[in-house]
Design an enzyme around this catalytic site. Structure first.
Site, PDB file in Angstrom:
ATOM      1  N   LYS A   1       5.819   8.694  -1.448  1.00  0.00           N
ATOM      2  CA  LYS A   1       4.740   8.850  -0.507  1.00  0.00           C
ATOM      3  C   LYS A   1       5.308   9.355   0.799  1.00  0.00           C
ATOM      4  CE  LYS A   1       1.803   5.222   0.487  1.00  0.00           C
ATOM      5  NZ  LYS A   1       1.302   4.059   1.065  1.00  0.00           N
TER       6      LYS A   1
ATOM      7  N   ASP B   1      -5.966  -5.438   2.302  1.00  0.00           N
ATOM      8  CA  ASP B   1      -6.420  -3.995   1.771  1.00  0.00           C
ATOM      9  C   ASP B   1      -6.700  -4.144   0.231  1.00  0.00           C
ATOM     10  OD1 ASP B   1      -7.631  -1.528   2.092  1.00  0.00           O
ATOM     11  OD2 ASP B   1      -5.834  -0.547   2.138  1.00  0.00           O
TER      12      ASP B   1
END
Length: 386
Positions: free
Chosen positions: A112, A211
């Site tokens: 990422k 989340d």
């Protein structure tokens, strides 16, 4: 420019722009730590749980520190053809790295890369390093290492994870064919529940994931689920505190109503979002779908028309499943989802209780036998009768 360990100060006397790295950000103020943890109880008569950054110090040596060039080479210069996802804070690329000892076959990884030239997203990046550097559970994605560089050409923040070849639950529920079988859906949710239970109950400090959604449930080669993306995770309340006060963030359609209304975050907030995803695996519908008729756009409003105890509950089920599911198990899952979605947060089940309920649902016989098929619709059921 080389990468620096998160907790090793840069002793260089060069320009601040070049030497201001993640470790110094951690030490220069309390702002980063306040984004990751709550103030511990001040009473000295009782032992206080250690914060996530404190726990991280014991395990930081397990993470590998990569140079930016290593990760460029791993992704062929962050080639667009290797891009496998786009998160809230940056793109994710498939790559391959050399083993830590330099011997053996390359290791396939997911990398990422924050898509920023400033510090926006740095706290989320740091949160992922801290939390994933501490947690250790088969249903949580494994962080292998990171890269952190501040230089004249900008700020670089990267994370290197284990690669999950079957992407996310979201892709298989809403984008791919053939659809996920019924038992696989339940096993994925069971694994995800076990991961959340570990965060809530299995550590020295409670962790609120904040989340949970189908796109953050990644699947390995055997469709074993692992929770990913810990950028919004927070330490839970300690001492006499009942909640964590924070800005409301997350994905529309998933956040618990009390959190949206007050900004008070608790582990019960995670349980609400788990209930939303339970209805996603039952229906094959997203939490919010703007392309549907007005009354069907919000999943939680639409499912109210099909109570688990009613005969028309089968109209709620994902039509792609056909009759290949256990109707009684589906009803149990529907009831479990409703309990997770209780407006009174204190009356929601714990994640350990959710785990046990899902285990029971999985043990139900398959949906191929007539005994488990949904009852046919009658005129009364079409009119809302039970």
């Amino acid at each position: 420019m080389k990468c620096f360990s998160i907790f090793i100060k840069d002793k260089s006397k060069k320009k601040k722009r070049e030497s201001r790295t993640a470790p110094e950000l951690r030490n220069q103020s309390k702002s980063d730590n306040s984004a990751l943890s709550q103030t511990r109880t001040s009473s000295r008569s009782l032992p206080s749980p250690r914060s996530i950054p404190e726990l991280y110090k014991e395990k930081e040596h397990n993470l590998r520190v990569f140079s930016l060039q290593e990760l460029r080479d791993a992704t062929h210069g962050f080639n667009k053809l290797l891009k496998i996802g786009e998160g809230g804070f940056g793109g994710v690329y498939k790559g391959s790295i050399t083993p830590p000892n330099g011997r053996g076959d390359p290791i396939v990884v997911a990398i990422k890369k924050l898509n920023t030239q400033g510090l926006q997203g740095h706290k989320e990046w740091l949160a992922e390093v801290h939390f994933l550097g501490v947690v250790n559970h088969p249903n949580l994605v494994k962080l292998l290492g990171y890269c952190s560089i501040d230089g004249e050409r900008g700020i670089h923040r990267l994370l290197v994870y284990e690669y999950m070849p079957n992407r996310s639950l979201e892709e298989h529920l809403f984008k791919r064919t053939p659809t996920l079988p019924w038992k696989t859906r339940l096993e994925i949710m069971l694994g995800a529940a076990q991961g959340l239970a570990y965060l809530h109950e299995g550590l020295e400090v409670k962790v609120i994931y904040r989340d949970f959604k189908s796109s953050n449930v990644l699947l390995d080669e055997s469709f074993k689920p692992k929770l990913s993306d810990f950028g919004l995770a927070r330490e839970g309340p300690t001492g006499d505190r009942t909640h964590v006060s924070t800005a409301v963030v997350g994905t529309y359609g998933y956040a618990a109503p009390e959190y949206v209304k007050t900004g008070h975050l608790t582990i019960q907030s995670d349980i609400w979002t788990f209930g939303v995803v339970l209805y996603e695996i039952l229906t094959g519908r997203r939490a919010v779908e703007r392309n549907r008729p007005a009354l069907e756009q919000k999943l939680l409003d639409w499912v109210k028309e099909f109570p688990p105890d009613s005969k028309k509950f089968r109209l709620l089920m994902d039509p792609r499943l056909g009759n290949s599911y256990s109707f009684s198990a589906a009803q149990k899952v529907g009831k479990l989802a409703n309990s997770c979605l209780n407006k009174n947060a204190k009356e929601r089940p714990t994640m350990s209780e959710v785990v046990e309920s899902l285990k029971q649902a999985i043990q139900e016989p398959g949906g191929s036998s007539s005994a488990n098929k949904a009852p046919p619709l009658t005129p009364s059921s079409r009119n809302g009768g039970k």
